[in-house]
Design a protein around this motif. Structure first.
Motif, PDB file in Angstrom:
ATOM      1  N   SER A 162       0.824  -1.207   0.000  1.00  0.00           N
ATOM      2  CA  SER A 162       0.000   0.000   0.000  1.00  0.00           C
ATOM      3  C   SER A 162       0.860   1.260   0.000  1.00  0.00           C
ATOM      4  CB  SER A 162      -0.923  -0.010   1.227  1.00  0.00           C
ATOM      5  OG  SER A 162      -1.737   1.146   1.256  1.00  0.00           O
ATOM      6  N   THR A 196      -6.009   0.410   1.159  1.00  0.00           N
ATOM      7  CA  THR A 196      -5.859  -0.297  -0.119  1.00  0.00           C
ATOM      8  C   THR A 196      -7.099  -0.143  -0.983  1.00  0.00           C
ATOM      9  OG1 THR A 196      -4.394  -1.909   0.927  1.00  0.00           O
ATOM     10  CG2 THR A 196      -5.378  -2.529  -1.172  1.00  0.00           C
ATOM     11  N   SER A 210      -2.019  -6.335  -2.979  1.00  0.00           N
ATOM     12  CA  SER A 210      -2.277  -5.674  -1.705  1.00  0.00           C
ATOM     13  C   SER A 210      -3.687  -5.963  -1.205  1.00  0.00           C
ATOM     14  CB  SER A 210      -2.058  -4.168  -1.852  1.00  0.00           C
ATOM     15  OG  SER A 210      -2.292  -3.503  -0.634  1.00  0.00           O
TER      16      SER A 210
END
Length: 573
Positions: free
Chosen positions: A33, A123, A195
Motif C-alpha cells: 500500500s 488499499t 495488496s
C-alpha cells in the motif's frame, strides 16, 4: 495437572505462530500500500516530459512551464488547468492514505485489528484512486500529446520567398514518472491486486483470532463468540467504508470533466535575423583523392607488394593495407594512381599512414614516367626524403619527436620543379592534427625528374595502413570560406557524425583547418553547417553520397534579405 499444562503450552505456541503470521501479512500488505501511494505521488508531482529546442520547459500532472525558444513567450494549455485541480486533490488523498497506512503499521503489535482494518481501508481507497488516475492521464494526453506529435522529428523548415528558414526541432525527454504511468502501468495494477488479496486475508484472520477479545466475557458461549466476531468485522468494514467513501469524492471530477480538444497554441513569430543564406562550393583544387574505402581502387595499380583492404582498420572506416615483397622500384613496393601528373611543375600530395606492429619505411611515393626512379617521402622516428635512381640517395631528414609506429601520421608534401632543382617541403601531423615535424630539401642532382605518378610506397616486409590520399594543386590543409558576416559560425561534419572542425568567422573571408581529416570522413557525403552570430542555424550544406568535403575546397555564402509581415493576432503572415 500435567495434561492441563501441556494443553496450555500448545495453545500458547499456536497463538504465537498465528500472531507472527498475522504480523507478516499486515506488514506485506502495508508495504504494498505504501509503494502504491509513493508511485501515485511520483506520477502526479514529478514532470512527465522535459522539452528542449524550439520549445523549452516541462509538463507534469500538477504544473507546467513551456516557452518558445525564439522569444521566451509562455505557452498556455487550457485543458491542463482542469487536470491540475483534480491532480492536486489526488495528491492530498495519496498523502493521507500513505499516512494512514504507516499509522496502521505502527499499531501492528499493539492493536492488530485496528492495524489490519486501516491497511485494508487504505488499499480499497487506492483502488478507487487508480481509476481517477487513468482519467487524469487521458486528459493529460489531450494537450501534451499534441506537442509530442512534433517532438523528436528534426528541425522545422519554413519556405519563404527569400529562401528556407530553419529552426531547431523539439526534443522530448520522457521521465521515470512517464514510464510508470504508461509503460509500467501493469505493475501498478498487479501491486494493487496483491495488496487487496493480502489485506483482505489479514482482516479475515484478525477477525477470527481477536474478535472475541474485543469485549471481555467470562465463559462465552459459541453464539456469544460469533456475535462478538461479527461486531469486530462490522467495525472493520465501517472503517474501510469510511476511507473508501473519502476516496470516492474523486469520482465526480473525471466523470464530470469536460475536455474540449483544441489545437496547440501556434503563434507565428518573425525571424530575429533580416537575412537568410545559401552556401555553394565554388572551386576544388584536388585532381584526385581516395579514402581507400575499397580495394582495388579504380584507376590505381601496384608495382610490387601485397595489397588488400583493412576493413574497419582506418582512422575513419576502412584503410589500404600493404606489405613489401621487394617487387617495385628500388626493391620497395608501390601502389599508385595510374594517371600521369608530369604536366604539373608543382603539386601537393598528402596521405595518412601508420604501421600495424613493426615499423619501417612508409609514406608517399613519386615515380618517374618510365617507373625506374622514385622519390620516397617516409615517416619513422626520423622523417626522410630519398631518391632512387639505381641506388638510394638521401635528400633530407629530420627527427619526429614523440613518434609511435602504430599511431596515425599525416604527411603533407609540396614539391616544386624548376630548371635547376626539385624542391620539397614536408609537414608531418599526428592524429590530433598537431604539427610534429617539418622538412625542406632539394634535389639538384643530374638524375632528378618531374614526378609522373603519385601514390604510396613501403620498404619493409611488415604490414602498413594508408588513408586520406589526395593530390591537389593548392594546399589541402584548409577549406576557404567567403561571403560571411563577421561573427557567423561554420562547422564541418563528416558522414559518420564527427565534428571535424569549427570556427567563428573573423572576417568576410577566412580558412578552416582540416589537417586532421583532409579527405573528410570516409570520402563521401558529410555536411557544412552555417550559423547566425547568435548560434541559430542559417543553412546546412549537405554533400551528396557521390561527392565529398576535401581540403583545398572553396565555398561561398550568398545572403538574401528577409521581410516578414505578421497579422495582428500573429496567427497569419
Amino acid at each position: 495437572m500435567g495434561s492441563s499444562n501441556c494443553e496450555v503450552l500448545r495453545d500458547l505456541v499456536k497463538t504465537q505462530r498465528a500472531s507472527k503470521t498475522l504480523n507478516a501479512l499486515i506488514l506485506a500488505s502495508g508495504i504494498l500500500s505504501v509503494t502504491i501511494s509513493i508511485i501515485y505521488l511520483i506520477i502526479l508531482l514529478h514532470p512527465q516530459v522535459f522539452f528542449t529546442g524550439y520549445i523549452n520547459g516541462y509538463i507534469s500532472l500538477t504544473s507546467y512551464e513551456l516557452r518558445y525558444n525564439t522569444n521566451g513567450k509562455l505557452i498556455t494549455l487550457p485543458n491542463m488547468d482542469v487536470v491540475h485541480i483534480a491532480s492536486l486533490t489526488m495528491v492530498i488523498h495519496s498523502i493521507f492514505m500513505l499516512a494512514a497506512t504507516i499509522l496502521g503499521l505502527s499499531m501492528m503489535r499493539s492493536r492488530p485489528l485496528t492495524s489490519a482494518s486501516m491497511v485494508f481501508g487504505s488499499t480499497l481507497s487506492l483502488i478507487v484512486a487508480s481509476g481517477v488516475l487513468r482519467y487524469l492521464l487521458q486528459a493529460f494526453e489531450v494537450d501534451a500529446g499534441r506537442i509530442m506529435n512534433y517532438a523528436n522529428k528534426g528541425s522545422f523548415t519554413f519556405r519563404t520567398l527569400a529562401g528556407l528558414i530553419e529552426y531547431p526541432g523539439i526534443t522530448a525527454e520522457k521521465t521515470v514518472a512517464n514510464a510508470l504511468a504508461y509503460t509500467y502501468s501493469w505493475l501498478i495494477g498487479l501491486t494493487l491486486h496483491a495488496s487487496v488479496i493480502i489485506s483482505a486475508t489479514t482482516v479475515i484472520l484478525a477477525t477470527w483470532k481477536y474478535g472475541s477479545n474485543v469485549v471481555q466475557v467470562k465463559n462465552p458461549s459459541l453464539l456469544v463468540k460469533t456475535l462478538l466476531r461479527a461486531q469486530t468485522l462490522t467495525s472493520i468494514v465501517l472503517i474501510a467504508a469510511l476511507l473508501y467513501t473519502g476516496a470516492s469524492v474523486f469520482a465526480y471530477n473525471p466523470s464530470s470533466l469536460s475536455v474540449i480538444p483544441t489545437p496547440p497554441p501556434v503563434v507565428l513569430d518573425s525571424s530575429p535575423h533580416n537575412y537568410t543564406c545559401i552556401l555553394n562550393r565554388t572551386s576544388r583544387t584536388a585532381i584526385t583523392y581516395t579514402d581507400f574505402e575499397e580495394y582495388p581502387v579504380s584507376g590505381w595499380t601496384s608495382y610490387g607488394g601485397v595489397w588488400e583492404l583493412s576493413t574497419g582498420g582506418g582512422f575513419r572506416g576502412n584503410a589500404l593495407r600493404g606489405r613489401d615483397n621487394d617487387g617495385g622500384v628500388g626493391r620497395a613496393s608501390q601502389y599508385y594512381w595510374n594517371t600521369r601528373i608530369d604536366g604539373y611543375t608543382s603539386l601537393w600530395v598528402s596521405v595518412r599512414v601508420r604501421a600495424e606492429r613493426v615499423d619501417g619505411y612508409k609514406g608517399i611515393g613519386l615515380l618517374s614516367a618510365d617507373r625506374t626512379r622514385l622519390y620516397e617521402i617516409s615517416v619513422r622516428s626520423t622523417a626522410t626524403i630519398y631518391k632512387y635512381d639505381g641506388a638510394w640517395r638521401p635528400i633530407g631528414s629530420t627527427s619526429v619527436p614523440g613518434y609511435s609506429a602504430t599511431r596515425w601520421y599525416t604527411l603533407v608534401l609540396n614539391y616544386i620543379v624548376t630548371t635547376t632543382a626539385v624542391n620539397f617541403s614536408l609537414w608531418i601531423y599526428d592524429d590530433t592534427g598537431s604539427l610534429v615535424a617539418t622538412l625542406s630539401a632539394s634535389d639538384t642532382g643530374g638524375t632528378r625528374f618531374t614526378p609522373a605518378y603519385a601514390g604510396v610506397t613501403i620498404d619493409t616486409g611488415t604490414w602498413f595502413r594508408f588513408e586520406d590520399f589526395i593530390v591537389s594543386t593548392l594546399d589541402p590543409r584548409t577549406i576557404t570560406f567567403t561571403g560571411f558576416y563577421s561573427g557567423m559560425g561554420v562547422e564541418v561534419w563528416d558522414n559518420l557524425g564527427n565534428l571535424v572542425n569549427s570556427t567563428i568567422a573573423p572576417a568576410a573571408s577566412f580558412t578552416l583547418g582540416v589537417t586532421r581529416d583532409i579527405v573528410v570522413g570516409t570520402g563521401v557525403d558529410g555536411r557544412i553547417v552555417v550559423k547566425y552570430p547568435d548560434g541559430l542555424p542559417c543553412f546546412v550544406y549537405n554533400v551528396p553520397p557521390t561527392d565529398a568535403i576535401l581540403g583545398g575546397d572553396t565555398y561561398r555564402l550568398t545572403s538574401y534579405a528577409i521581410n516578414t509581415a505578421l497579422g495582428a493576432n500573429r496567427t497569419s503572415a
